[in-house]
Design an enzyme around this catalytic site. Structure first.
Site: not given
Length: 446
Positions: A154-155, A327, A157, A210, A121, A269, A266, A11
């Site tokens: 933060e968002f 992913k 991916k 978040k 987060t 957790k 993310c 991040v």
């Protein structure tokens, strides 16, 4: 604007680099001296498409700097972002020791007014703790320096973080001071010039946003995986069901693809943290708890299919695994289904031949370290020789259209276990394969 970003992990590095790209002067701070030295030399510690080139460009033009000294960053900065890790504790709660340690150091070091931004987060109430930690240190110094705490979750991916930051669909800013809002809006103005995407709210609501976002997405995944398992039992096709419900705009097609469960840094957790701080308030989050349980079970669905096909004792058998990252587009293996599938099969005596475009170093040096029954190969086809079946666990683009004739030729038997339903549209049973997927009764030539 002069900005300091404390924490040069995923991040922090993306945040600092993207702000530098827009003409700000950014200093990224980290206590890991080796990491900072590598970053100064242009060696990037993570894989993220587009990040390396952007880092090198902004280091060269003087917009982006790296240091281990917080004082170096704060002396000219107006805004400091806290972007350190919040790992999960043994009780499922987010561990705030690194966030509060940074807050304490800011209180010890700051010499002029600052906006302190929680980018990590963090659970609800962290902003209050950060403010308290800084206030205590200023009091010890007998200093009265103005500062404001902001929550700016933060968002991002993984695999699309640069695009997400540069073209955000929303920017959440939680603050309790109009000056802080104005500074943050000025900072983000270059990212929102075509459309105002900034959402203002109080700090606690921003912190909650978040977790709720990640829990909502995780819920969609686990819900669809639950439906996939039911579809198998009643001989329905989950892929057709997915198309049928995704056309409803209230549901949509995002995050309703059945598979081997979610992983990464993310969702696992944050779902557990949300359960924990709900429990701390005396509330049992039954739905959120069920989301996690469904996901844990889903990670073993592919292994269960292998066992059902080949038997409990897999001694003397070899399986080719395509995909190790949780992913595509990242080397991140945190909570990846591949870890659970590989270990489950090796526990039964099987050997694994694995390939992933980016995550093999992570697997070999950390997540599957000291596992003697797994070996790694430089191409997907190298894994197939003398393997009893191929197992696909990450939907990398290079896996989408393989040479099925080569698969058939190299495998001991033409058997594919598809943990991401990558080939469900191809009718592989008509190509002479036994094809096992998620959410549909197994197709077989036998």
């Amino acid at each position: 604007m002069n900005i300091t970003v404390v924490g040069s992990g995923y991040v922090g590095l993306v945040t600092g680099t993207c702000f530098a790209e827009m003409g700000n002067h950014v200093t990224c701070i980290d206590i890991d001296k080796e990491k900072i030295e590598k970053l100064k030399k242009g060696i990037i510690p993570i894989y993220e498409p587009g990040l390396e080139a952007m880092v090198l460009k902004n280091v060269e033009n003087g917009s982006l700097h790296f240091s281990t000294s917080l004082n170096d960053g704060l002396k000219d900065s107006q805004v400091v972002f806290i972007a350190v890790g919040t790992p999960m504790g043994e009780d499922g709660a987010a561990d705030l020791q690194y966030v509060l340690s940074v807050a304490t150091e800011i209180g010890k070091t700051m010499k002029k007014p600052l906006i302190i931004v929680d980018k990590s987060t963090v659970p609800v109430g962290t902003g209050d703790k950060v403010r308290k930690a800084i206030t205590i240190e200023l009091s010890r110094r007998k200093e009265d320096i103005e500062f404001h705490v902001v929550s700016n979750p933060e968002f991002l991916k993984e695999g699309a973080a640069i695009e997400d930051f540069m073209k955000p669909d929303r920017i959440v800013i939680g603050a309790d001071n109009e000056k802080a809002f104005e500074v943050m809006k000025d900072l983000y103005a270059p990212f929102t010039h075509s459309h105002d995407r900034i959402i203002e709210m109080d700090i606690r609501s921003a912190e909650m946003t978040k977790y709720v976002a990640n829990a909502m997405l995780a819920t969609k995944i686990s819900f669809m995986n639950e439906i996939a398992n039911i579809c198998e039992l009643v001989d329905a096709d989950v892929n057709q069901v997915r198309i049928g419900i995704g056309s409803d705009t209230r549901i949509g097609y995002s995050f309703i693809y059945p598979g081997s469960g979610y992983g990464g840094s993310c969702f696992p957790k944050d779902v557990r943290a949300l359960q924990k701080f709900a429990a701390d308030q005396g509330y049992k989050a039954s739905l959120i708890s069920s989301v996690e349980k469904v996901n844990d079970r889903q990670k073993l669905v592919v292994a269960d299919k292998v066992v059902k096909r080949f038997g409990e004792d897999l001694s003397g058998m070899t399986f080719a695994i395509w995909g190790l990252a949780f992913k595509p587009g990242t080397d991140d293996m945190r909570e990846a289904p591949s870890i659970y599938v590989a270990r489950e099969l090796m526990k039964r005596g099987a050997k694994i031949k694995a390939y992933d475009p980016k995550a093999m170093v992570e697997a070999e040096t950390f997540y599957l370290k000291n596992e003697s029954n797994i070996s790694y190969f430089n191409s997907k086809y190298e894994t197939l020789a003398n393997a009893n079946a191929m197992i696909l666990l990450t939907e990398w683009k290079e896996f989408r259209s393989p040479d099925f004739e080569e698969l058939k030729m190299k495998l001991v038997e033409p058997v594919i276990f598809d943990g991401r339903n990558q080939y469900s549209h191809l009718r592989l049973e008509n190509k002479g394969f036994e094809y096992y997927q998620i959410g549909k009764r197994s197709a077989s030539t036998k």
